[in-house]
Write a protein that holds these residues in place. Structure first.
Motif, PDB file in Angstrom:
ATOM      1  N   GLU A   1       0.985  -1.272  -0.007  1.00 46.78           N
ATOM      2  CA  GLU A   1      -0.004   0.092   0.043  1.00 46.78           C
ATOM      3  C   GLU A   1       0.837   1.147   0.038  1.00 46.78           C
ATOM      4  OE1 GLU A   1      -3.574   2.220   2.794  1.00 46.78           O
ATOM      5  OE2 GLU A   1      -2.355   0.499   3.599  1.00 46.78           O
TER       6      GLU A   1
ATOM      7  N   GLN B   1      -0.338   4.513  -7.512  1.00 54.31           N
ATOM      8  CA  GLN B   1      -1.451   3.497  -6.965  1.00 54.31           C
ATOM      9  C   GLN B   1      -2.853   4.149  -7.439  1.00 54.31           C
ATOM     10  OE1 GLN B   1      -1.297   2.020  -3.072  1.00 54.31           O
ATOM     11  NE2 GLN B   1      -1.030   0.014  -3.944  1.00 54.31           N
TER      12      GLN B   1
ATOM     13  N   ARG C   1      -6.531   1.332  -3.576  1.00 51.67           N
ATOM     14  CA  ARG C   1      -5.889   0.771  -2.652  1.00 51.67           C
ATOM     15  C   ARG C   1      -6.146  -0.771  -2.418  1.00 51.67           C
ATOM     16  NH1 ARG C   1      -7.693  -0.730   2.510  1.00 51.67           N
ATOM     17  NH2 ARG C   1      -6.400  -0.201   4.441  1.00 51.67           N
TER      18      ARG C   1
END
Length: 306
Positions: free
Chosen positions: A93, A137, A140
C-alpha cells in the motif's frame, strides 16, 4: 546465537517453554532485535521519551516495524516513497509523505507498538528500481479476508444466475424477442395504413381541384390542391362566379328571356352562390366554393362511369 532456544532436558523434551517464540512462528521483540544487530541495525521505540526528544520527522527515517499482539509488519521507504508492507493486504500500500505521520499515529491509537529501524539498510532490487521511477497506485489494496469474501460472493451470484438461466432454458429470452418482433410488425402495419390513407386523401383533393379547373378558364395558373391558401381559393371562387355569370348572360341573350331570377334556368349551387355573393360572408362563400368543387367532381365521376 540469534534466537533464544527453549530449554531441553536429557530426554529431548522441552522442559520449559521459551517466551521468545511459539509454535505459530511468532518471535518476540528481543529475537527480532538480536537478528537485526547482525546487519548493524538497531530498534528504538517510536514513542519513547529518548526518541521524541530528537524530534525527527518520520519521513526522514528509512523503516518502521509495527507489532500488535502476535502480528508484525513493516512500513518502509523504497526509493523516494513509503509503502505499507502488511502481509494481511493483497499487495503493498502506497503511503504519501503527508499521510505517513497520521498513519503511524492511527496505528498507535489502535494499540500497535512501533519501532524505528536505525542504521543502513541492505540494498535491494526494489529500492534501486524505485530510485528511478515513482509508483502511482489507482486502487488501495484490500484485506485478504475481504478479497476472499468478495470472490466467494461473486461465485455464488454467478452460480445462481447460471441456475436461473438453465431453469428458463432460454425461453424467457425467446419470448421477449418474439414480443419485440410482433410490436415491430404492428408498427409497420400502422405506418403502411397511414401512408395509404394519406395517399388516398391527396388523390381525392387532386381530383377535386382538377374537376373544378375544367369549369374555369385555362389561363388560371394551376396550384397544388394540398397547398392552397384561403386567398387562392377566394380568387378561384371569384373567377368561377364571373365565368358562370358570363355563361348565364349568354343563355339569356340566346333565349331572349327576362333576367328576373324566377325565370332563370336552374343552375348548380355555384349559380346560387353567384346571386347571393354580396350577402354572404367570406367564410360562407369559401364553403360554397368548396361544395361546388366537390359536386363537380362527383358529376364528372358519374359521367365517366356511364
Amino acid at each position: 546465537p540469534i534466537f533464544f532456544s527453549p530449554k531441553i532436558d536429557s530426554s529431548g523434551k522441552i522442559s520449559q517453554p521459551s517466551g521468545n517464540m511459539d509454535d505459530s512462528g511468532f518471535f518476540s521483540i528481543q529475537v527480532i532485535s538480536n537478528a537485526l544487530k547482525v546487519w548493524g541495525l538497531e530498534l528504538i521505540l517510536f514513542n519513547s521519551p529518548e526518541y521524541q526528544r530528537l524530534r525527527i520527522d518520520p519521513i526522514n527515517e528509512r523503516s518502521f516495524i509495527c507489532n500488535y499482539k502476535e502480528h508484525w509488519f513493516t512500513v518502509r521507504k523504497l526509493g523516494k516513497q513509503w509503502f505499507n508492507l502488511n502481509s494481511l493486504l493483497t499487495g503493498p500500500e502506497l503511503i504519501s509523505d503527508t499521510y505517513l505521520a497520521l498513519f503511524l499515529a492511527q496505528l498507535q491509537q489502535e494499540g500497535y507498538s512501533i519501532f524505528v529501524v536505525k542504521g543502513d539498510l541492505p540494498d535491494c532490487e526494489a529500492d534501486q528500481l524505485l530510485q528511478m521511477i515513482r509508483v502511482q497506485q489507482m486502487h488501495r489494496p484490500k484485506l485478504i479476508g475481504e478479497e476472499l469474501a468478495q470472490l466467494k460472493e461473486q461465485r455464488v451470484h454467478k452460480t445462481d444466475l447460471e441456475r436461473v438461466l438453465e431453469a428458463n432454458d432460454g425461453s424467457g429470452m425467446l419470448d421477449e424477442d418474439e414480443e419485440d418482433l410482433q410490436r415491430a410488425l404492428a408498427l409497420s402495419r400502422q405506418e403502411i395504413d397511414m401512408e395509404d390513407e394519406e395517399a388516398d386523401l391527396r388523390r381525392a383533393i387532386q381530383l377535386s381541384m382538377q374537376g373544378s379547373s375544367r369549369n374555369i378558364s385555362q389561363d388560371i395558373p394551376q396550384t397544388s390542391g394540398t397547398n392552397l391558401t384561403s386567398e387562392e381559393l377566394r380568387k378561384r371562387r371569384e373567377q368561377q362566379q364571373q365565368q358562370q355569370q358570363q355563361q348565364q348572360q349568354q343563355q339569356e341573350d340566346l333565349s331572349g328571356q327576362s333576367s328576373h331570377p324566377c325565370e332563370r334556368p336552374a343552375t348548380s349551387s355555384g349559380a346560387l352562390g353567384s346571386d347571393l355573393g354580396d350577402a354572404m360572408s367570406e367564410e360562407d362563400m369559401l364553403q360554397a366554393a368548396v361544395t361546388m368543387s366537390l359536386e363537380t367532381v362527383k358529376n364528372d365521376l358519374k359521367t365517366e362511369g356511364k
